[in-house]
Design a protein around this motif. Sequence first.
Motif, PDB file in Angstrom:
ATOM      1  N   HIS C 136      47.163  41.777  33.596  1.00 13.92           N
ATOM      2  CA  HIS C 136      46.229  41.168  32.637  1.00 13.92           C
ATOM      3  C   HIS C 136      45.072  42.119  32.359  1.00 13.92           C
ATOM      4  N   LYS C 137      44.403  41.821  31.240  1.00 11.32           N
ATOM      5  CA  LYS C 137      43.231  42.600  30.853  1.00 11.32           C
ATOM      6  C   LYS C 137      42.004  41.923  31.471  1.00 11.32           C
ATOM      7  N   VAL C 138      41.309  42.650  32.333  1.00  9.44           N
ATOM      8  CA  VAL C 138      40.250  42.046  33.146  1.00  9.44           C
ATOM      9  C   VAL C 138      38.960  42.851  33.013  1.00  9.44           C
ATOM     10  N   LEU C 160      40.267  47.045  41.658  1.00 10.11           N
ATOM     11  CA  LEU C 160      40.935  46.504  40.464  1.00 10.11           C
ATOM     12  C   LEU C 160      41.834  47.554  39.827  1.00 10.11           C
ATOM     13  N   ARG C 161      41.369  48.805  39.867  1.00 12.52           N
ATOM     14  CA  ARG C 161      42.212  49.875  39.317  1.00 12.52           C
ATOM     15  C   ARG C 161      43.472  50.060  40.156  1.00 12.52           C
ATOM     16  N   GLY C 162      43.390  49.628  41.421  1.00 12.05           N
ATOM     17  CA  GLY C 162      44.553  49.731  42.300  1.00 12.05           C
ATOM     18  C   GLY C 162      45.563  48.609  42.107  1.00 12.05           C
ATOM     19  N   VAL C 163      45.237  47.639  41.247  1.00  8.33           N
ATOM     20  CA  VAL C 163      46.136  46.497  41.045  1.00  8.33           C
ATOM     21  C   VAL C 163      47.177  46.854  39.984  1.00  8.33           C
ATOM     22  N   LYS C 164      48.439  46.635  40.343  1.00  9.03           N
ATOM     23  CA  LYS C 164      49.530  46.979  39.435  1.00  9.03           C
ATOM     24  C   LYS C 164      49.456  46.162  38.142  1.00  9.03           C
ATOM     25  N   GLY C 165      49.495  46.843  37.024  1.00 12.06           N
ATOM     26  CA  GLY C 165      49.551  46.155  35.735  1.00 12.06           C
ATOM     27  C   GLY C 165      48.211  45.724  35.182  1.00 12.06           C
ATOM     28  N   LEU C 166      47.153  45.857  35.988  1.00 10.47           N
ATOM     29  CA  LEU C 166      45.862  45.353  35.524  1.00 10.47           C
ATOM     30  C   LEU C 166      45.172  46.375  34.615  1.00 10.47           C
ATOM     31  N   GLU C 167      44.688  45.903  33.490  1.00  8.75           N
ATOM     32  CA  GLU C 167      43.912  46.766  32.600  1.00  8.75           C
ATOM     33  C   GLU C 167      42.434  46.418  32.768  1.00  8.75           C
ATOM     34  N   LEU C 204      32.850  38.804  26.038  1.00 14.66           N
ATOM     35  CA  LEU C 204      33.837  38.521  24.986  1.00 14.66           C
ATOM     36  C   LEU C 204      34.150  39.773  24.170  1.00 14.66           C
ATOM     37  N   ALA C 205      33.140  40.638  24.037  1.00 17.20           N
ATOM     38  CA  ALA C 205      33.351  41.859  23.250  1.00 17.20           C
ATOM     39  C   ALA C 205      34.392  42.780  23.887  1.00 17.20           C
ATOM     40  N   THR C 206      34.641  42.617  25.176  1.00 20.20           N
ATOM     41  CA  THR C 206      35.632  43.472  25.838  1.00 20.20           C
ATOM     42  C   THR C 206      37.056  43.060  25.479  1.00 20.20           C
ATOM     43  N   GLY C 207      37.216  41.837  24.981  1.00 20.67           N
ATOM     44  CA  GLY C 207      38.558  41.339  24.710  1.00 20.67           C
ATOM     45  C   GLY C 207      39.358  41.022  25.964  1.00 20.67           C
ATOM     46  N   ALA C 208      38.660  40.915  27.089  1.00 17.23           N
ATOM     47  CA  ALA C 208      39.367  40.650  28.347  1.00 17.23           C
ATOM     48  C   ALA C 208      39.892  39.216  28.381  1.00 17.23           C
TER      49      ALA C 208
END
Lengths: 489, 223, 250
Positions: C136-138, C160-167, C204-208
Amino acid sequence: MSVMELDPRTALSFPKAAKMLLKETELRGNVRRATETIQAKRRKLVAEKDDWQELRESARQIRAHVLAHLGAYLEEFERNLTRAGGTVHWARNAEEAQAIVVSLAKEAGAQEVIKIKSMTTEEIHLNGALEEAGIHAYETDLAELILQLGHDTPSHIVVPALHKNRAQIREIFKREMNLPELGSAPEDLAEAARRFLREKFLRVHTAVSGANFLIAETGGICIVESEGNGRMCLTLPDTLIAVVGIEKVLPRFGDLEVMLQLLARSATGERMNPYNSIWTGVRPGDGPRKMHVVLLDNARTEVLADKEGRQTLQCIRCAACLNACPVYRQTGGHAYGSVYAGPIGAILTPQLMEMKHGQSLPYASSLCGACYEVCPVKINIPEVLIHLRNEVVKRHGPLAPEAIALRMVATLFRSERRFRAAQRLGRMAQTLLARRELKIVGQNVGQADWGDSQWIHWLPGMLGGWTRSRDLEAIPSESFREWWDRRSK
Amino acid sequence: MSAVISAREEILACISSAGTKGAEDAAADYARIERSYRQAARLSHAATLDLLEERLHEYGARVFRVAESEIASLCARLLRERGARRIVVPAGLPEKWLAGAGSAAESTLEIVPDADFDAAALDSFDSVMTASTVAIAETGTIVLASAPDEGRRAITLVPDYHLCVVREGDVVETVVEGMRRLDAVKEMPLTLISGPSATADIEMTRIKGVHGPRFLDVAVVRA
Amino acid sequence: MRVALFITCYNDTLFPQTGKAVVKVLERLGHEVEFPAGQTCCGQMHWNTGYQAEALPLVGRFVSQFEHAEAVVIPSSSCVAMMRDHYPIMAERIVREGGDASLPARVAALLPRVWEFSEFLTKKLCLTDVGASYPHKVAYHASCHGLRSLGLGDGPEALLRGVKGLELVAIERKEQCCGFGGTFAIKNADVSTAMLEEKVQTVLATGAEECTGCDNSCLMHIGGALHKLHAGTRTRHIAEILAAEEKGAL
């Protein structure tokens, strides 16, 4: 809106004043832009000093040392300034300081005085006292001039008119200086001020100032400024009267090597401000022939006596804490009801009022710590805020409704059994308020318990402040410790 | 004045009962203040001079590096370019520095040594030329310490153009070095000048020249 | 390692899923988790609101519940900051007021073993990859106490950067307070709301899809506003993300 009176004895409480100011969209935009600009400059210049933390620590120690030996250093300053031809006066409070300045100005035959920006003279409302005595004070700092001509009050310690934008300033100058053709570029406005004030500098023979530092070792005074109005006031007149808080003294000339590095970077985001003047007493042929320093207590000795509050007096008035403060960013300075706004104002004002006024100010902070992080003399403002909150609570007494409620909560935390019971009770009580979500938002997140969550959209009484802008997720059906019990069985 | 005297006694008494210490411990406690900030220079002297020039440029000041023998011709040129007509100079300014300025046939420049002019009289000068005591490269600061070739403070304040001579040997890298050099003249009236007069009171835009001189030129002179 | 979990009063009551996630992560990493039953609250709310006398008894309570532990893990940066910044002076004060004279030494001995959850992973265990997967985008919200008091720095973002698939996406002016501040949100509700509005806009501006952090109090604040706005973006404690595995969330 009408000008807010910057007298903590009559000012609105912070939440009330803030509520009004939050509606001032233009003012808030001005504050936001200005503080962001200063902060960006400060950040860049602080980053280029690899010994910044060491400088802060030395500055803290120097200022704490001064406070620990304040009497000795003030007497040393007095001795040395007197030897150098100056005169020291002592004022217990604002009224005494006003009376001393008025009598010195009269002695000098002044009907007008020129003034260097000074928060200390704002603190004692000196201009009003001079006016009553038939003496007109001209503010010569550009920002102070804008406020004086615009019948406004300072909203910032270093940039007192930062809540005004160029269009607003132009309107004030057009009207008050009678310049219908005035342009709107900052340069045009500065030029107008230059011309308006030069005549005053050349004509008026008595000046009133504050001081950034007093130097005990020499009896010297240091004034830090940008525009040159300070130099005008402290060089051209015959008589100079400086009103200075007793805490402003430094032990030695050499201590400026620390303070000057920190002050300019923190205050205006410059490596050094354009002008620093340091001089000692009276020098024949150069500067005023009469040099007076009025040492002002005005409850500073009370602050000094409070072990936890004392560090407030370390302040060198750089206003970095205002620029960094997310609360100040929203409201600007007038909400603080004092010439000292922002985080430092929130701790200084109530203490200078001996905690009798300004009691809402210690609560005007989310305790985020941004102020402490930027403070060049390492005043732990959040710690002092918490200390002062405790003082306020003590003054309100044990029967205040909030005190009763928080004492009840405290009893829950002193017993696991009571805490568990309260958790269950809370779940029961909220059934009237909590609503199950009808729709599942954010399906892509795929959360199993997502649809089960309940939300509260309205809370009663004081707690309603929360639900006006935020929903509250309801208490889930099982606490962590109940889950743990179940898991451990 | 008895009321004022009693204010003094009362304030000092309040300070002393506020849990502060007396004069006898002050020196020893002062010596214990930690000073682990940078105290020594890092740059070579040549690099220090370059840094000073760079910083002064950032302030919008012009910088000229010259030999002592070239000062006169440089000053004559700069004063001409700035359109100077009346220049006030401190009584102790070396005469040879201005030897070329007033003498040219077409020159209308009037060079006047300071003679305790009052503010209004000073306002009739458009320029001032002085020497300096110390220059701090890190901050682009020039310090005037009321030496005979710097004069009293008012002369560098009222005229709109300041031409300042800095000797290479007086240039240091850091504020700490600069302030330590000033310790010898610490009771003189000192003015630390970091660029021309400026304000940021209007929308935090730095505007040059409010009340002090709006134009600053610096001649850095080789020893 | 045997890790004692101090869940904190509000996580216990309002966010049990965070505690469950902490347990899951620590056990997955091979540690044993215990939950001292007598624990309640660190005293932060009372202390910071000015009710110091009410907060003092909670120092001794925490110490006696946890001093046996090899490590104490707390999934709330402000509670850890409360302890580090204030427990030593509170213990001194308890002694001055005639209380337990052993407390200052016991507090001093215990505090070095007290860790904020993400800090325990990055600084004590020196990990940035805990085997999580969360596609997910976080956005990461740096809570003030974690940022300034604890000096968490880049630690949580490294996890968080170490989490697979996480943006991971950055929030503009991320060091700016969200306006929660405990009772500040009630006593100065209008200013708090203005601060929150700014924070919500930058989130909200991050689009997360989600906004995470190390402190559920700030997340409750931000999440409450997002919910009121029907924004679709929600908040989630970092432990819950780090607990998520390939097959799905906790």
